[in-house]
Motif scaffolding. Structure first.
Motif, PDB file in Angstrom:
ATOM      1  N   ALA A  84      -0.760  -4.230  -5.396  1.00 28.59           N
ATOM      2  CA  ALA A  84       0.068  -3.081  -5.044  1.00 28.59           C
ATOM      3  C   ALA A  84      -0.613  -1.805  -5.493  1.00 28.59           C
ATOM      4  N   ALA A  85      -0.270  -0.710  -4.812  1.00 26.60           N
ATOM      5  CA  ALA A  85      -0.722   0.622  -5.212  1.00 26.60           C
ATOM      6  C   ALA A  85       0.443   1.344  -5.879  1.00 26.60           C
ATOM      7  N   PRO A  86       0.167   2.166  -6.886  1.00 23.88           N
ATOM      8  CA  PRO A  86       1.252   2.900  -7.557  1.00 23.88           C
ATOM      9  C   PRO A  86       2.081   3.736  -6.583  1.00 23.88           C
ATOM     10  N   LEU A 125       4.587   1.456  -4.825  1.00 23.99           N
ATOM     11  CA  LEU A 125       5.652   1.037  -5.737  1.00 23.99           C
ATOM     12  C   LEU A 125       6.683   2.156  -5.919  1.00 23.99           C
ATOM     13  N   LYS A 126       6.204   3.385  -5.995  1.00 20.80           N
ATOM     14  CA  LYS A 126       7.115   4.523  -6.153  1.00 20.80           C
ATOM     15  C   LYS A 126       8.011   4.686  -4.935  1.00 20.80           C
ATOM     16  N   ALA A 172       0.837  -1.204   0.000  1.00 22.82           N
ATOM     17  CA  ALA A 172       0.000   0.000   0.000  1.00 22.82           C
ATOM     18  C   ALA A 172       0.872   1.255   0.000  1.00 22.82           C
ATOM     19  N   THR A 173       1.232   1.757   1.180  1.00 17.56           N
ATOM     20  CA  THR A 173       2.084   2.957   1.242  1.00 17.56           C
ATOM     21  C   THR A 173       3.525   2.638   0.872  1.00 17.56           C
ATOM     22  N   GLY A 174       3.905   1.373   1.013  1.00 16.06           N
ATOM     23  CA  GLY A 174       5.286   0.970   0.748  1.00 16.06           C
ATOM     24  C   GLY A 174       6.178   1.024   1.970  1.00 16.06           C
TER      25      GLY A 174
END
Length: 211
Positions: free
Chosen positions: A161-163, A166-167, A134-136
């Protein structure tokens, strides 16, 4: 960082059933197990091997065997436990470590509360298991934990996953290590509560109930 989205009809089908709010916990657990085995097939594509001699009933040939040291599989507690059997079914010789992290719901930062890992992971291929990226923050903390112990080859297996997450992971990893993310799908976004949209809800609660 490398991203691999498993584009397969069976993966898409199982994920669709997981997303359904009406899917009960026993079915959810079974589908997670099946889906992770499919994702593990993709995640282990670059697992290290060495050649061995094999004597068949007909002739002698050359085969391959997983190289030493054995890979290590690290589920992130608690939701990652629901992914463990699906992963070790495909790689039964892998060792298993445990990492306990939870998200502070106010700061969204990951807090480490338990670990059972070797002090030295130099030369080990590591597979992190966590249903939601999610937030990473949790995955970054987990990857950092492994890198501090010498790991340089890390693959994270996640259901979705959320973009944004991933960022965050990509910016953290940079060129520090060879990190791969294997997912069944990349969803649209995070909502204001940092939940993945459309997502599948809280994976831990759906696996094990609300405690």
């Amino acid at each position: 960082m490398r991203l691999h989205v498993a584009d397969h009809p069976l993966v898409a089908h199982k994920l669709s059933v997981l997303r359904d709010a009406k899917t009960p916990s026993p079915t959810f657990r079974q589908l997670v197990d099946e889906l992770v085995t499919l994702l593990a097939y993709e995640a282990t594509r670059d697992v290290r091997t060495h050649e061995v001699e094999v004597v068949t009933p007909v002739a002698t040939t050359t085969g391959v065997k997983l190289a030493d040291p054995n890979p290590i599989v690290v589920p992130i507690l608690r939701a990652g436990l629901g992914m463990l059997e699906g992963m070790t079914r495909l790689v039964p010789t892998a060792e298993v470590g445990f990492l306990g992290l939870q998200r502070d719901e106010e700061t969204l930062e990951a807090i480490t509360y338990a670990n059972r890992l070797p002090d030295d992971l130099t030369g080990r291929q590591c597979f992190l298991l966590d249903p939601m990226l999610a937030t990473g923050n949790t995955l970054v903390a987990s990857i950092d934990y492994l890198l501090q112990r010498g790991a340089r080859d890390v693959t994270a297996v996640c259901l979705i996953a959320a973009p944004e997450g991933l960022k965050v992971v990509e910016e953290f990893v940079g060129d520090r290590a060879d990190v791969q993310i294997v997912v069944a799908a990349v969803d649209e976004r995070l909502n204001e509560k940092a939940y993945i949209v459309p997502g599948l809800g809280d994976a831990g609660d759906r696996l094990y109930g609300i405690v």
